[in-house]
Design an enzyme around this catalytic site. Structure first.
Site, PDB file in Angstrom:
ATOM      1  N   SER A  62       0.964  -1.184  -0.006  1.00 18.86           N
ATOM      2  CA  SER A  62       0.009   0.064  -0.178  1.00 18.86           C
ATOM      3  C   SER A  62       0.827   1.460   0.007  1.00 18.86           C
ATOM      4  O   SER A  62       1.881   1.173   0.287  1.00 18.86           O
ATOM      5  CB  SER A  62      -0.755   0.079   1.228  1.00 18.86           C
ATOM      6  OG  SER A  62      -1.566  -1.312   1.374  1.00 18.86           O
TER       7      SER A  62
HETATM    8  N1  SAH Z   1      -1.006  -4.963   4.241  1.00 21.64           N
HETATM    9  C1  SAH Z   1      -0.030  -5.223   2.966  1.00 21.64           C
HETATM   10  C2  SAH Z   1      -0.729  -4.819   1.691  1.00 21.64           C
HETATM   11  C3  SAH Z   1      -1.637  -6.017   1.389  1.00 21.64           C
HETATM   12  S1  SAH Z   1      -2.217  -6.105  -0.153  1.00 21.64           S
HETATM   13  C4  SAH Z   1       1.360  -4.550   2.818  1.00 21.64           C
HETATM   14  O1  SAH Z   1       1.604  -3.785   3.874  1.00 21.64           O
HETATM   15  O2  SAH Z   1       2.261  -4.804   1.960  1.00 21.64           O
HETATM   16  C5  SAH Z   1      -3.515  -7.315   0.023  1.00 21.64           C
HETATM   17  C6  SAH Z   1      -3.299  -8.537   0.501  1.00 21.64           C
HETATM   18  O3  SAH Z   1      -4.411  -9.110   0.885  1.00 21.64           O
HETATM   19  C7  SAH Z   1      -2.872  -9.527  -0.619  1.00 21.64           C
HETATM   20  O4  SAH Z   1      -1.257  -9.859  -0.232  1.00 21.64           O
HETATM   21  C8  SAH Z   1      -3.657 -10.378  -0.645  1.00 21.64           C
HETATM   22  O5  SAH Z   1      -2.897 -11.801  -1.129  1.00 21.64           O
HETATM   23  C9  SAH Z   1      -4.425 -10.454   0.641  1.00 21.64           C
HETATM   24  N2  SAH Z   1      -5.773 -11.250   0.472  1.00 21.64           N
HETATM   25  C10 SAH Z   1      -6.910 -11.013  -0.145  1.00 21.64           C
HETATM   26  N3  SAH Z   1      -7.667 -11.970   0.179  1.00 21.64           N
HETATM   27  C11 SAH Z   1      -7.787 -12.471   1.274  1.00 21.64           C
HETATM   28  C12 SAH Z   1      -8.253 -13.274   2.240  1.00 21.64           C
HETATM   29  N4  SAH Z   1      -9.295 -13.674   1.979  1.00 21.64           N
HETATM   30  N5  SAH Z   1      -7.473 -13.668   3.382  1.00 21.64           N
HETATM   31  C13 SAH Z   1      -6.109 -13.176   3.428  1.00 21.64           C
HETATM   32  N6  SAH Z   1      -5.419 -12.272   2.769  1.00 21.64           N
HETATM   33  C14 SAH Z   1      -6.130 -12.046   1.627  1.00 21.64           C
END
Ligand code: SAH
Length: 214
Positions: A62
């Site tokens: 992000s």
């Molecule tokens: N917080 C992260 C950015 C996340 S991007 C950072 O600091 O880099 C969103 C993430 O959510 C992705 O890695 C994706 O794989 C995850 N995601 C999406 N759906 C999900 C679910 N149902 N359970 C767990 N993770 C999930």
């Protein structure tokens, strides 16, 4: 630190402040945790720009100011137990680890979890526990949580996550259809129910069901 690195850090912090990240504890955490440690390959040199960047598995780390604003909205206390859904690069979890007692972070991609765990180890961050699972079910074995942050967008706040929030607890999450306008929402659980407020518009990758293939 070289002059160039110090200058970059100053600009990084200035950009955060000018976008509304004013909480001292949050700024200190973001000063301490090097975003560059969470980005690989050609994008690493852009780690200090206030922009989201691609990571493995087609996901994104992000935008720093969004990380700051979400962390600030979460009002984390030093004794809190925090759940993050969407580990991604691990950057957000690392910021939370400086503010909370313990952080549980879950992602549906085993590779992202493995790589994030590697960075936490390299940085000697010991109060984060990682999980590979569909985080929309929360972590029933470790619930309830003081704070929950979701970093992928769902159409509505997932019921199991609401159920795993303590009384007095706060959850911050983006809601809305993927790739259209999403709103960042803050939910507070009070003695009598749930209170919602809408913070700003954001754009996140979607919260998906089940596990990823890698
Ligand atoms: N917080 C992260 C950015 C996340 S991007 C950072 O600091 O880099 C969103 C993430 O959510 C992705 O890695 C994706 O794989 C995850 N995601 C999406 N759906 C999900 C679910 N149902 N359970 C767990 N993770 C999930």
């Amino acid at each position: 630190m070289t002059d160039a690195a110090a200058e970059r850090k100053m600009q990084f912090l200035f950009a955060l402040r000018s976008r509304g990240v004013t909480d001292k504890r949050v700024l200190n955490a973001m000063e301490k945790i090097d975003r560059g440690a969470f980005i690989r390959g050609i994008f690493a040199e852009r780690a200090y720009e206030d922009t989201p960047l691609p990571i493995a598995c087609g996901q994104t780390i992000s935008q720093p100011s969004v990380v700051g604003l979400m962390t600030q909205a979460l009002e984390v206390h030093p004794r809190d137990k925090v759940l993050e859904v969407g580990t991604g690069s691990g950057y957000q979890a690392a910021i939370l680890s400086q503010l909370a007692r313990r952080v549980y972070t879950v992602d549906r991609h085993p590779r992202l979890v493995r790589e994030a765990q590697g960075v936490f180890d390299a940085l000697s961050i010991a109060n984060i526990t990682t999980f590979t699972a569909d985080g929309s079910h929360g972590l029933p074995d470790h619930a309830p949580f003081d704070r929950i942050i979701v970093t992928a967008a769902a159409e509505d706040p997932p019921g199991p996550l609401l159920a795993q929030l303590k009384i007095g607890g706060i959850m911050v999450l983006p809601v809305g259809q993927s790739d259209t306008v999403q709103s960042l929402i803050r939910v507070r659980r009070t003695e009598t129910g749930l209170e919602y407020d809408e913070l700003r518009s954001v754009r996140f990758v979607p919260l998906l069901e089940g596990l990823g293939r890698d």
